[in-house]
Scaffold this motif. Structure first.
Motif, PDB file in Angstrom:
ATOM      1  N   TYR A 395       0.730  -1.322   0.103  1.00 12.45           N
ATOM      2  CA  TYR A 395       0.013   0.069   0.117  1.00 12.45           C
ATOM      3  C   TYR A 395       0.796   1.203  -0.025  1.00 12.45           C
ATOM      4  CZ  TYR A 395      -2.566   4.045   1.749  1.00 12.45           C
ATOM      5  OH  TYR A 395      -3.160   5.183   2.209  1.00 12.45           O
ATOM      6  N   GLU A 396       1.621   1.148   0.984  1.00 11.50           N
ATOM      7  CA  GLU A 396       2.726   2.585   1.032  1.00 11.50           C
ATOM      8  C   GLU A 396       3.467   2.822  -0.274  1.00 11.50           C
ATOM      9  OE1 GLU A 396       4.748   1.800   4.307  1.00 11.50           O
ATOM     10  OE2 GLU A 396       3.532   2.300   5.807  1.00 11.50           O
ATOM     11  N   ARG A 397       3.882   1.719  -0.880  1.00 12.68           N
ATOM     12  CA  ARG A 397       4.652   1.872  -2.169  1.00 12.68           C
ATOM     13  C   ARG A 397       3.853   2.125  -3.316  1.00 12.68           C
ATOM     14  NH1 ARG A 397       6.720  -2.697  -1.686  1.00 12.68           N
ATOM     15  NH2 ARG A 397       5.562  -3.691  -3.415  1.00 12.68           N
ATOM     16  N   THR A 398       2.553   1.726  -3.550  1.00  9.81           N
ATOM     17  CA  THR A 398       1.898   1.834  -4.820  1.00  9.81           C
ATOM     18  C   THR A 398       0.549   2.553  -4.573  1.00  9.81           C
ATOM     19  OG1 THR A 398       2.800  -0.677  -5.278  1.00  9.81           O
ATOM     20  CG2 THR A 398       1.034   0.364  -6.776  1.00  9.81           C
ATOM     21  N   PHE A 399      -0.034   2.291  -3.579  1.00  6.47           N
ATOM     22  CA  PHE A 399      -1.540   3.106  -3.346  1.00  6.47           C
ATOM     23  C   PHE A 399      -1.553   4.294  -2.562  1.00  6.47           C
ATOM     24  CE2 PHE A 399      -1.693  -1.603  -4.123  1.00  6.47           C
ATOM     25  CZ  PHE A 399      -2.079  -1.669  -5.601  1.00  6.47           C
ATOM     26  N   HIS A 400      -0.599   4.654  -2.003  1.00  5.03           N
ATOM     27  CA  HIS A 400      -0.530   5.950  -1.089  1.00  5.03           C
ATOM     28  C   HIS A 400      -1.188   7.039  -1.785  1.00  5.03           C
ATOM     29  CE1 HIS A 400       0.320   8.762   2.105  1.00  5.03           C
ATOM     30  NE2 HIS A 400       0.267   7.888   2.926  1.00  5.03           N
ATOM     31  N   PRO A 401      -1.887   7.982  -1.136  1.00  4.25           N
ATOM     32  CA  PRO A 401      -2.138   9.086  -2.037  1.00  4.25           C
ATOM     33  C   PRO A 401      -1.155   9.836  -2.394  1.00  4.25           C
ATOM     34  CG  PRO A 401      -3.837   8.896  -0.202  1.00  4.25           C
ATOM     35  CD  PRO A 401      -2.748   7.916   0.111  1.00  4.25           C
ATOM     36  N   ASP A 402       0.021   9.995  -1.777  1.00  5.50           N
ATOM     37  CA  ASP A 402       0.952  10.611  -2.097  1.00  5.50           C
ATOM     38  C   ASP A 402       1.695  10.154  -3.284  1.00  5.50           C
ATOM     39  OD1 ASP A 402       0.626  12.322   0.369  1.00  5.50           O
ATOM     40  OD2 ASP A 402       2.262  11.544   1.505  1.00  5.50           O
ATOM     41  N   VAL A 403       2.213   8.847  -3.238  1.00  4.29           N
ATOM     42  CA  VAL A 403       2.698   8.395  -4.435  1.00  4.29           C
ATOM     43  C   VAL A 403       1.565   8.423  -5.676  1.00  4.29           C
ATOM     44  CG1 VAL A 403       3.280   6.189  -5.504  1.00  4.29           C
ATOM     45  CG2 VAL A 403       3.659   6.626  -2.983  1.00  4.29           C
TER      46      VAL A 403
END
Length: 419
Positions: A395-403
């Motif tokens: 999630y943090e690498r691919t689907f986080h709003p910032d990313v």
């Protein structure tokens, strides 16, 4: 950077993940410093329209003259850098692509379904995957089977719209494919690779994941294509209580099946339709989230919500689900049968998986069959804690709003200069 976001909202009485995603994306872009000019219409406007406006509704999917006039004024006044289109039906029309190009404005479209080809948009009819209209100049099967709103007349209108706008869709400057499966769909439709970018949706960060709960959560519309009946069939193949609790959230035509299962077995709990707080509580109470779709589901938001909360996902190997869980299986072309999917799914390096169960970075995928799903349920329960950290990391690498927002801004920046 100034962007027009165009979207025809679905009726508020019909819960729409697409409406939610568009609202979130506008908020995320605005927070990142992008000036967003919403060009929004809503299907809820239709009942209050004047008689003259209602008289034009049959041609709106093809042309929508009022929308073109309004958009022309907006583009002339604000001279945006791009127009980002989501759903054009029925009040905006794909014609906005032509209107934008007439004003020298490049167009991005996010593809939320298969409506370039399929009148219903989901490649699913009468309980099975259907692609009878693929490759046809006119979707006669859609008219015959009343695929759009269960109406032969409206299905004929939509099939005609898709035929008229084949050239329109092929003129879009950049397509946002939510998964690799949608990218494949666009290639099959004739869109060149250099005009396709894979960019998933995002969901807000719920914060540090709570410790895993127990059992499973299914959260989706209770309809045939979402596979709740498949899940209940698989669940009944295990003794009561053997897998912990199955929580089912949502509403729809198959609600009586869920209510009957909950009355029959104490390890099935029906939660009804949940608000945001209820969704959070249900996810935290569970160890694994299930996505049992029977169609080539584009991007079930519930999977991203699960990963954000550090919950691995057990899903069917259809549509975008393998991409979402990071399964190292070759993407199966839309329409591949369950047997072929089962034989093609291969686990990545790691714990040995029983035959037919594909292991991904953040979950498991299986053929959309009761026996395959039943075999995977105990495997998922036993290994949930091992995949939970990887689920959050994905999630943090691919689907986080910032990313995701940064990726979208880069897409805008890479568009061809105004014509």
């Amino acid at each position: 950077m100034r962007i027009v976001v165009a979207h025809n909202r679905y009726r508020e009485a019909q819960p729409s993940g697409e409406n939610t995603i568009v609202d979130s994306e506008i908020a995320q872009l605005t927070a990142a410093g992008v000036e967003v000019l919403p060009f929004i219409r809503s299907s809820d406007e239709i009942p209050s329209m004047s008689k003259a406006a209602k008289a034009l509704l049959p041609i709106s999917p093809i042309w929508a003259p009022r929308a073109q006039q309004d958009l022309s004024r907006l583009l002339t006044e604000h001279r945006p850098d791009a127009l980002h289109l989501h759903n054009p039906y029925p009040l905006i029309s794909p014609w906005v692509v032509r209107t934008a190009h007439k004003h020298g404005v490049p167009v991005v479209q996010t593809v939320h379904n298969y409506r370039q080809v399929c009148s219903s948009g989901i490649y699913f009819r009468d309980g099975v995957i259907c692609q009878d209209c693929k490759g046809r100049a006119l979707g006669i099967p859609a008219i015959k089977h009343r695929c759009y709103r269960d109406s032969a007349a409206q299905s004929a209108l939509m099939a005609t719209t898709l035929a008229v706008h084949r050239g329109t869709w092929r003129s879009v400057d950049r397509y946002v494919a939510l998964t690799t499966a949608i990218a494949d769909h666009l290639r099959e439709y004739g869109i060149p690779d250099d005009r396709i970018v894979v960019k998933p949706n995002a969901v807000p960060d719920p914060g540090r994941p709570a410790p895993l709960g127990d059992g499973f959560l299914y959260m989706a519309r209770l309809s045939p294509e979402k596979g709740v009946d498949l899940l209940l069939d698989a669940w009944r193949r295990h003794p009561v209580g053997a897998l912990g609790t199955l929580r089912v959230a949502g509403d729809g035509e198959l609600r009586p099946l869920v209510e009957a299962a909950a009355a029959e077995r104490p390890d099935v709990v029906y939660l009804g339709q949940l608000d945001r707080a209820g969704v959070r509580a249900a996810v935290e109470a569970s160890a694994v989230v299930i996505a049992a779709s029977m169609w080539h589901d584009v991007l079930p938001t519930v999977i991203i919500e699960a990963l954000a909360s550090g919950r691995p996902v057990l899903g069917t190997a259809l549509g975008g689900i393998p991409y979402l869980v990071g399964a190292d299986a070759p993407h199966e072309p839309a329409g591949t049968g369950p047997a072929e999917i089962a034989s093609a799914v291969v686990g990545r390096d790691g714990p040995a998986m029983p035959a037919g169960i594909g292991l991904g970075e953040a979950g498991w995928v299986v053929a959309p069959e009761p026996a395959a799903l039943a075999a995977a349920l105990p495997v998922a329960r036993a290994n949930a804690s091992e995949l939970a950290p990887a689920a959050r990391a994905r999630y943090e690498r691919t689907f986080h709003p910032d990313v995701v927002t940064k990726q979208l801004i880069n897409i805008y920046a890479g568009l061809p200069r105004p014509r």
